[in-house]
Design a protein around this motif. Structure first.
Motif, PDB file in Angstrom:
ATOM      1  N   ALA A  50       0.853  -1.187   0.000  1.00 22.03           N
ATOM      2  CA  ALA A  50       0.000   0.000   0.000  1.00 22.03           C
ATOM      3  C   ALA A  50       0.885   1.231   0.000  1.00 22.03           C
ATOM      4  CB  ALA A  50      -0.918   0.010   1.216  1.00 22.03           C
ATOM      5  N   LEU A  51       0.424   2.287  -0.657  1.00 21.31           N
ATOM      6  CA  LEU A  51       1.147   3.554  -0.719  1.00 21.31           C
ATOM      7  C   LEU A  51       0.215   4.699  -0.370  1.00 21.31           C
ATOM      8  CD1 LEU A  51       3.070   3.266  -4.114  1.00 21.31           C
ATOM      9  CD2 LEU A  51       4.103   3.131  -1.854  1.00 21.31           C
ATOM     10  N   LYS A  52       0.766   5.729   0.248  1.00 23.24           N
ATOM     11  CA  LYS A  52       0.071   7.002   0.391  1.00 23.24           C
ATOM     12  C   LYS A  52       0.562   7.925  -0.718  1.00 23.24           C
ATOM     13  CE  LYS A  52      -0.883   7.156   5.390  1.00 23.24           C
ATOM     14  NZ  LYS A  52      -0.647   7.936   6.636  1.00 23.24           N
ATOM     15  N   ILE A  53      -0.399   8.453  -1.487  1.00 16.79           N
ATOM     16  CA  ILE A  53      -0.080   9.319  -2.609  1.00 16.79           C
ATOM     17  C   ILE A  53      -0.655  10.710  -2.341  1.00 16.79           C
ATOM     18  CG2 ILE A  53      -0.348   9.705  -5.090  1.00 16.79           C
ATOM     19  CD1 ILE A  53       1.247   7.219  -4.554  1.00 16.79           C
ATOM     20  N   ALA A  54       0.142  11.738  -2.621  1.00 19.71           N
ATOM     21  CA  ALA A  54      -0.336  13.120  -2.554  1.00 19.71           C
ATOM     22  C   ALA A  54      -0.184  13.745  -3.942  1.00 19.71           C
ATOM     23  CB  ALA A  54       0.456  13.916  -1.522  1.00 19.71           C
ATOM     24  N   TYR A  55      -1.005  14.741  -4.238  1.00 18.53           N
ATOM     25  CA  TYR A  55      -0.895  15.394  -5.542  1.00 18.53           C
ATOM     26  C   TYR A  55      -1.609  16.737  -5.574  1.00 18.53           C
ATOM     27  CZ  TYR A  55      -5.379  12.857  -6.090  1.00 18.53           C
ATOM     28  OH  TYR A  55      -6.639  12.326  -5.892  1.00 18.53           O
ATOM     29  N   VAL A  56      -1.136  17.564  -6.495  1.00 15.83           N
ATOM     30  CA  VAL A  56      -1.820  18.809  -6.852  1.00 15.83           C
ATOM     31  C   VAL A  56      -2.669  18.472  -8.070  1.00 15.83           C
ATOM     32  CG1 VAL A  56      -1.558  21.209  -7.570  1.00 15.83           C
ATOM     33  CG2 VAL A  56       0.117  20.172  -6.017  1.00 15.83           C
ATOM     34  N   GLY A  57      -3.981  18.555  -7.926  1.00 15.72           N
ATOM     35  CA  GLY A  57      -4.865  18.107  -9.000  1.00 15.72           C
ATOM     36  C   GLY A  57      -4.978  19.055 -10.175  1.00 15.72           C
ATOM     37  N   THR A  58      -4.473  20.275 -10.032  1.00 15.93           N
ATOM     38  CA  THR A  58      -4.516  21.239 -11.132  1.00 15.93           C
ATOM     39  C   THR A  58      -3.798  20.660 -12.354  1.00 15.93           C
ATOM     40  OG1 THR A  58      -4.391  23.008  -9.499  1.00 15.93           O
ATOM     41  CG2 THR A  58      -3.988  23.617 -11.791  1.00 15.93           C
ATOM     42  N   GLY A  59      -4.459  20.678 -13.492  1.00 12.51           N
ATOM     43  CA  GLY A  59      -3.836  20.161 -14.702  1.00 12.51           C
ATOM     44  C   GLY A  59      -4.132  18.704 -14.970  1.00 12.51           C
ATOM     45  N   PHE A  60      -4.842  18.036 -14.041  1.00 11.83           N
ATOM     46  CA  PHE A  60      -5.221  16.636 -14.249  1.00 11.83           C
ATOM     47  C   PHE A  60      -6.741  16.504 -14.329  1.00 11.83           C
ATOM     48  CE2 PHE A  60      -1.048  16.423 -12.265  1.00 11.83           C
ATOM     49  CZ  PHE A  60      -0.401  15.505 -13.071  1.00 11.83           C
ATOM     50  N   HIS A  61      -7.186  15.560 -15.128  1.00  9.74           N
ATOM     51  CA  HIS A  61      -8.615  15.320 -15.299  1.00  9.74           C
ATOM     52  C   HIS A  61      -9.113  14.312 -14.264  1.00  9.74           C
ATOM     53  CE1 HIS A  61      -9.263  17.420 -19.241  1.00  9.74           C
ATOM     54  NE2 HIS A  61      -7.939  17.337 -19.224  1.00  9.74           N
ATOM     55  N   ALA A 102      -4.718  13.527 -19.190  1.00 10.74           N
ATOM     56  CA  ALA A 102      -3.806  13.310 -18.069  1.00 10.74           C
ATOM     57  C   ALA A 102      -4.593  13.070 -16.785  1.00 10.74           C
ATOM     58  CB  ALA A 102      -2.894  14.519 -17.906  1.00 10.74           C
ATOM     59  N   THR A 103      -4.296  11.965 -16.098  1.00  8.08           N
ATOM     60  CA  THR A 103      -4.939  11.643 -14.825  1.00  8.08           C
ATOM     61  C   THR A 103      -3.878  11.191 -13.822  1.00  8.08           C
ATOM     62  OG1 THR A 103      -5.317   9.306 -15.350  1.00  8.08           O
ATOM     63  CG2 THR A 103      -7.045  10.873 -16.007  1.00  8.08           C
ATOM     64  N   ILE A 104      -4.239  11.211 -12.553  1.00  7.26           N
ATOM     65  CA  ILE A 104      -3.316  10.776 -11.509  1.00  7.26           C
ATOM     66  C   ILE A 104      -2.991   9.294 -11.673  1.00  7.26           C
ATOM     67  CG2 ILE A 104      -2.943  10.573  -9.031  1.00  7.26           C
ATOM     68  CD1 ILE A 104      -3.144  13.492 -10.097  1.00  7.26           C
ATOM     69  N   GLU A 105      -4.014   8.462 -11.835  1.00 13.69           N
ATOM     70  CA  GLU A 105      -3.767   7.029 -12.005  1.00 13.69           C
ATOM     71  C   GLU A 105      -2.950   6.746 -13.250  1.00 13.69           C
ATOM     72  OE1 GLU A 105      -7.417   4.694  -9.740  1.00 13.69           O
ATOM     73  OE2 GLU A 105      -7.355   4.742 -11.919  1.00 13.69           O
ATOM     74  N   GLY A 106      -3.202   7.485 -14.309  1.00 12.89           N
ATOM     75  CA  GLY A 106      -2.435   7.277 -15.533  1.00 12.89           C
ATOM     76  C   GLY A 106      -0.945   7.464 -15.308  1.00 12.89           C
ATOM     77  N   GLU A 107      -0.590   8.508 -14.548  1.00 15.66           N
ATOM     78  CA  GLU A 107       0.816   8.759 -14.244  1.00 15.66           C
ATOM     79  C   GLU A 107       1.384   7.680 -13.317  1.00 15.66           C
ATOM     80  OE1 GLU A 107       2.769  10.914 -15.588  1.00 15.66           O
ATOM     81  OE2 GLU A 107       1.253  12.012 -16.717  1.00 15.66           O
ATOM     82  N   ILE A 108       0.581   7.244 -12.350  1.00 15.69           N
ATOM     83  CA  ILE A 108       1.043   6.197 -11.433  1.00 15.69           C
ATOM     84  C   ILE A 108       1.253   4.882 -12.180  1.00 15.69           C
ATOM     85  CG2 ILE A 108       0.375   4.772  -9.452  1.00 15.69           C
ATOM     86  CD1 ILE A 108      -1.060   7.268  -8.342  1.00 15.69           C
ATOM     87  N   PHE A 109       0.302   4.519 -13.041  1.00 15.90           N
ATOM     88  CA  PHE A 109       0.444   3.288 -13.823  1.00 15.90           C
ATOM     89  C   PHE A 109       1.705   3.343 -14.681  1.00 15.90           C
ATOM     90  CE2 PHE A 109      -4.460   2.600 -13.964  1.00 15.90           C
ATOM     91  CZ  PHE A 109      -4.434   2.243 -12.629  1.00 15.90           C
ATOM     92  N   ARG A 110       1.934   4.490 -15.316  1.00 20.46           N
ATOM     93  CA  ARG A 110       3.121   4.627 -16.161  1.00 20.46           C
ATOM     94  C   ARG A 110       4.400   4.426 -15.343  1.00 20.46           C
ATOM     95  NH1 ARG A 110       6.605   8.305 -16.691  1.00 20.46           N
ATOM     96  NH2 ARG A 110       5.389   9.810 -15.482  1.00 20.46           N
ATOM     97  N   ALA A 111       4.459   5.048 -14.166  1.00 19.02           N
ATOM     98  CA  ALA A 111       5.647   4.923 -13.323  1.00 19.02           C
ATOM     99  C   ALA A 111       5.863   3.480 -12.872  1.00 19.02           C
ATOM    100  CB  ALA A 111       5.512   5.845 -12.111  1.00 19.02           C
ATOM    101  N   LEU A 112       4.808   2.830 -12.420  1.00 18.21           N
ATOM    102  CA  LEU A 112       4.928   1.462 -11.905  1.00 18.21           C
ATOM    103  C   LEU A 112       5.324   0.472 -12.996  1.00 18.21           C
ATOM    104  CD1 LEU A 112       1.846   1.282  -9.480  1.00 18.21           C
ATOM    105  CD2 LEU A 112       4.263   1.598  -8.868  1.00 18.21           C
ATOM    106  N   THR A 113       4.796   0.662 -14.196  1.00 15.79           N
ATOM    107  CA  THR A 113       5.128  -0.262 -15.289  1.00 15.79           C
ATOM    108  C   THR A 113       6.521   0.016 -15.841  1.00 15.79           C
ATOM    109  OG1 THR A 113       3.921   1.176 -16.843  1.00 15.79           O
ATOM    110  CG2 THR A 113       2.741  -0.726 -15.944  1.00 15.79           C
ATOM    111  N   GLU A 114       6.920   1.282 -15.947  1.00 10.31           N
ATOM    112  CA  GLU A 114       8.261   1.606 -16.439  1.00 10.31           C
ATOM    113  C   GLU A 114       9.337   1.062 -15.499  1.00 10.31           C
ATOM    114  OE1 GLU A 114       8.923   5.695 -17.311  1.00 10.31           O
ATOM    115  OE2 GLU A 114       7.449   5.756 -18.943  1.00 10.31           O
ATOM    116  N   LEU A 115       9.043   1.075 -14.206  1.00 13.98           N
ATOM    117  CA  LEU A 115       9.983   0.544 -13.223  1.00 13.98           C
ATOM    118  C   LEU A 115       9.878  -0.976 -13.089  1.00 13.98           C
ATOM    119  CD1 LEU A 115       9.438   3.311 -10.530  1.00 13.98           C
ATOM    120  CD2 LEU A 115      11.609   2.852 -11.696  1.00 13.98           C
ATOM    121  N   GLU A 116       8.913  -1.565 -13.820  1.00 11.00           N
ATOM    122  CA  GLU A 116       8.648  -3.005 -13.791  1.00 11.00           C
ATOM    123  C   GLU A 116       8.263  -3.494 -12.398  1.00 11.00           C
ATOM    124  OE1 GLU A 116      12.028  -4.955 -15.557  1.00 11.00           O
ATOM    125  OE2 GLU A 116      11.485  -4.277 -17.582  1.00 11.00           O
ATOM    126  N   ILE A 117       7.637  -2.599 -11.640  1.00  7.90           N
ATOM    127  CA  ILE A 117       7.094  -2.985 -10.333  1.00  7.90           C
ATOM    128  C   ILE A 117       5.818  -3.804 -10.537  1.00  7.90           C
ATOM    129  CG2 ILE A 117       6.082  -2.084  -8.189  1.00  7.90           C
ATOM    130  CD1 ILE A 117       7.999   0.313  -8.486  1.00  7.90           C
TER     131      ILE A 117
END
Length: 269
Positions: free
Chosen positions: A4-15, A24-39
């Motif tokens: 489990a992770l705690k995530i914080a964000y500034v929602g300005t600029g995200f849908h 652009a969405t928060i989950e979209g960025e998280i998914f990209r990071a997790l898959t690029e790191l092969e987590i």
């Protein structure tokens, strides 16, 4: 292992937080990071779940997510943040039970709305907020989603003044779409004298009275906390928190300067 992770964000600029195609969405960025790191290989196979969703422009201090991974050593904030934009950051993590669902396990959520309070009678807002406590049908305070129940229980409402700003904290078992922002609109209507407490009481009786409300602007709303019945052994990442503070120092300076610039753009009457 499930993490489990705690995530914080500034929602300005995200849908919003929930992934959507071509925006652009928060989950979209998280998914990209997790898959690029092969987590994770992909969200579905990792059984990715989130404690909730926020609308476009809404912020979060503590959105809880969970997923399965074999790369536990990489599933930590400072590694994940290396692939995230500066407006999104993980700041705590914890190994968690294999069946942990951050949305279903939560027993309450807390939001904070911040607004300019100079034009409102704060005593009126505080008095009106007490009417909202308890279990009610909030159909007049949401965007309805099919046959989903609109009955919710508000456990706490705290209204306080900080300089020229008013902060409204609302805690409930769960929230409906736009519920907090529409509640803020209703409270400001009472606080400005445009409506009274009898009207607010009537708004909690949608079977006999219906009225649409415009939600308060998204930029004032922050998801503050997800509350669970049993404590989670969160391990806060000091480096990630320090880095976020550095980023936000620059962010706040920029916006203070912009506020001063805006003040000089329009001639005084």
């Amino acid at each position: 292992m499930r993490v489990a992770l705690k995530i914080a964000y500034v929602g300005t600029g995200f849908h919003g937080s929930q992934i959507q195609p071509n925006v652009a969405t928060i989950e979209g960025e998280i998914f990209r990071a997790l898959t690029e790191l092969e987590i994770i290989k992909d969200p579905k196979s990792a059984n990715f779940t989130s404690a909730g969703r926020t609308d476009a422009g809404v912020h979060a201090r503590e959105l809880v997510i969970a997923f399965d991974t074999d790369k536990v050593n990489l599933a930590i904030p400072r590694v994940i943040n290396s692939k995230l934009p500066s407006a999104i950051w993980a700041w705590a993590h914890s190994p968690i039970a294999d069946d942990f669902d951050p949305r279903r396990a939560a027993i309450a959520r807390k939001y904070r709305y911040i607004m300019s309070g100079e034009q409102y009678d704060i005593s009126r807002i505080r008095s009106a907020s007490k009417i909202l406590l308890g279990t009610h049908d909030f159909a007049n305070f949401c965007v309805k989603e099919g046959e989903k129940s609109t009955v919710r229980t508000i456990e706490k409402v705290d209204v306080r003044v900080s300089g020229t700003l008013t902060k409204i904290d609302i805690q409930a078992n769960s929230f409906l779409w736009n519920m907090v922002r529409k509640i803020v609109t209703a409270l400001t209507l009472v606080g400005s004298g445009a409506r009274d407490e009898a009207w607010l009481q009537q708004m909690l009786e949608p079977e006999v009275y219906e009225e649409g409300l415009e939600p308060a602007p998204a930029y004032g709303l922050t998801l503050m906390e997800i509350i669970y019945p049993e404590p989670i052994d969160w391990q806060e990442d000091a480096y990630s928190i320090r880095k976020a503070n550095e980023n936000f120092h620059e962010y706040m300076i920029r916006h203070r300067v912009m506020a001063e610039v805006m003040d000089h753009l329009v001639p005084r009457e």
